[in-house]
Design a protein around this motif. Structure first.
Motif, PDB file in Angstrom:
ATOM      1  N   LEU A 244       1.007  -1.016  -0.082  1.00 34.40           N
ATOM      2  CA  LEU A 244       0.151  -0.148  -0.049  1.00 34.40           C
ATOM      3  C   LEU A 244       0.787   1.407   0.445  1.00 34.40           C
ATOM      4  O   LEU A 244       0.477   2.067  -0.298  1.00 34.40           O
ATOM      5  N   VAL A 245       2.333   0.694   0.762  1.00 33.62           N
ATOM      6  CA  VAL A 245       3.110   1.870   0.457  1.00 33.62           C
ATOM      7  C   VAL A 245       2.824   3.120  -0.936  1.00 33.62           C
ATOM      8  O   VAL A 245       3.148   4.355  -0.683  1.00 33.62           O
ATOM      9  N   PRO A 246       3.099   2.213  -1.970  1.00 37.86           N
ATOM     10  CA  PRO A 246       3.292   2.912  -3.155  1.00 37.86           C
ATOM     11  C   PRO A 246       2.156   3.866  -2.942  1.00 37.86           C
ATOM     12  O   PRO A 246       2.053   4.861  -4.457  1.00 37.86           O
ATOM     13  N   GLU A 247       0.784   3.822  -3.163  1.00 39.50           N
ATOM     14  CA  GLU A 247      -0.434   4.055  -3.530  1.00 39.50           C
ATOM     15  C   GLU A 247      -0.725   5.381  -2.368  1.00 39.50           C
ATOM     16  O   GLU A 247      -1.262   6.319  -2.989  1.00 39.50           O
ATOM     17  N   LEU A 248      -0.356   5.203  -0.949  1.00 39.25           N
ATOM     18  CA  LEU A 248      -0.153   6.259  -0.178  1.00 39.25           C
ATOM     19  C   LEU A 248       0.968   7.234  -0.543  1.00 39.25           C
ATOM     20  O   LEU A 248      -0.286   8.585  -0.552  1.00 39.25           O
ATOM     21  N   GLU A 249       2.217   7.187  -1.198  1.00 43.57           N
ATOM     22  CA  GLU A 249       2.886   8.069  -0.998  1.00 43.57           C
ATOM     23  C   GLU A 249       2.583   8.454  -2.526  1.00 43.57           C
ATOM     24  O   GLU A 249       3.542   9.268  -3.602  1.00 43.57           O
ATOM     25  N   ALA A 250       1.518   8.390  -3.381  1.00 44.21           N
ATOM     26  CA  ALA A 250       0.821   9.236  -4.882  1.00 44.21           C
ATOM     27  C   ALA A 250      -0.379   9.690  -4.705  1.00 44.21           C
ATOM     28  O   ALA A 250      -0.338  10.379  -5.501  1.00 44.21           O
TER      29      ALA A 250
ATOM     30  N   GLN B  84      10.640   8.799   3.035  1.00 43.67           N
ATOM     31  CA  GLN B  84       9.632   7.725   2.788  1.00 43.67           C
ATOM     32  C   GLN B  84      10.332   6.929   1.875  1.00 43.67           C
ATOM     33  O   GLN B  84      11.948   7.000   1.470  1.00 43.67           O
ATOM     34  N   VAL B  85       9.386   6.332   1.112  1.00 42.29           N
ATOM     35  CA  VAL B  85       9.505   4.926   0.715  1.00 42.29           C
ATOM     36  C   VAL B  85      10.201   5.820  -0.622  1.00 42.29           C
ATOM     37  O   VAL B  85      11.645   5.117  -0.978  1.00 42.29           O
ATOM     38  N   ASN B  86       9.448   6.485  -1.154  1.00 42.18           N
ATOM     39  CA  ASN B  86      10.013   7.175  -2.525  1.00 42.18           C
ATOM     40  C   ASN B  86      10.383   8.693  -2.439  1.00 42.18           C
ATOM     41  O   ASN B  86       8.861   9.308  -2.100  1.00 42.18           O
ATOM     42  N   PRO B  87      11.167   9.347  -1.604  1.00 45.52           N
ATOM     43  CA  PRO B  87      11.035  10.400  -1.799  1.00 45.52           C
ATOM     44  C   PRO B  87      10.578  11.948  -2.360  1.00 45.52           C
ATOM     45  O   PRO B  87       9.883  12.638  -2.917  1.00 45.52           O
TER      46      PRO B  87
END
Length: 287
Positions: free
Chosen positions: A20-26, A267-270
């Protein structure tokens, strides 16, 4: 636009949930339709508007355990603080389950209980959260720190908490950054010296305020921009980065909310953060 809401089948606040992290960070909203915050019978009796002080917008439990904004005293106040504290524990467990990599870097903010009916608020256009916006606060510069929020609808009468959710942050930035007033370093220093801001307003903070005000002040944008209306029913929970997810709160009453802060670089993807996006759009470091 329905891809802005990601439905998650989970009834356990602490069960690990991968992916879910990529969706959250998007900047999407993670929606848990069956993740209920259960109340005891004594707590259910606190679902009424008069538990809040008239001059306070919400009731909040500070990190030191002090309850602010409550009109009740004695045993009721103690039960209210315990209820909000229990929600804090479960909300933090949910974030740990979604994004365990965040845990060492998370900073806890106060937890709020919001018993007021949204439709009854009288506010200026800048403060009116019924207009689509991303969160940014004039007196509290945050230098790119993220605003991660967990919400749950407690309404006992079946009423949903109705949001509008707007377009992705990069689209907002490319639309409103060209309209933004230029950043003034001397003005930022003056605001700090006069204690208007709690710390120095960076160019990032300036741009985020310009996006917030630009969105709220553009009625054509409010009406015509890509958006979806989402009724969050009682017994449901949802999570988003409110500094990135364009949202408007249209109606509802009785909600709990937990805010956590995270440095963009944690973040995982800053690069997916508002800071990363605004740096790409402007070509400047902003901090």
């Amino acid at each position: 636009m329905n891809d802005r809401i990601v439905s998650v089948d989970s009834r356990d606040w602490a069960r690990p949930i991968a992916g879910l992290v990529p969706e959250l960070e998007a900047g999407k909203v993670l929606f848990f339709p069956e993740l209920r915050f259960e109340l005891t019978p004594d707590e259910a009796r606190l679902l009424r508007a008069d538990v809040r002080e008239e001059k306070s917008r919400n009731i909040s439990l500070r990190n030191d355990g002090v309850l602010a904004g409550a009109a009740v005293q004695g045993d009721e106040k103690a039960r209210l603080a315990a209820m909000i504290g229990r929600f804090r524990t479960q909300a933090c467990a949910l974030i740990d389950a979604i994004a365990p990599a965040y845990k060492p870097a998370l900073r806890l903010a106060p937890t709020s209980y919001r018993p007021t009916q949204v439709e009854s608020r009288v506010q200026s256009w800048r403060a009116d959260d019924r207009r689509l916006h991303v969160d940014a606060f004039p007196s509290r510069p945050n230098r790119g720190e993220r605003i991660l929020r967990v919400f749950t609808n407690l309404n006992p009468d079946g009423e949903p908490r109705v949001w509008r959710v707007g377009e992705a942050f990069e689209g907002i930035a490319r639309r409103f950054v060209p309209r933004a007033r230029p950043y003034s370093a001397w003005q930022a220093r003056a605001l700090k010296a006069l204690h208007v801001t709690k710390s120095l307003r960076t160019e990032y903070d300036h741009l985020m305020l310009q996006l917030h005000d630009g969105m709220k002040g553009d009625l054509d944008y409010q009406r015509d921009c890509p958006q979806v209306t989402m009724p969050f029913p009682p017994g449901s929970t949802w999570v988003c980065y409110s500094d990135q997810t364009a949202h408007a709160v249209m109606s509802g009453q009785f909600m709990m909310e937990q805010t956590l802060h995270l440095a963009a670089e944690a973040q995982v993807n800053p690069a997916a953060s508002p800071l990363g996006i605004l740096r790409r759009v402007t070509g400047r470091p902003l901090l």
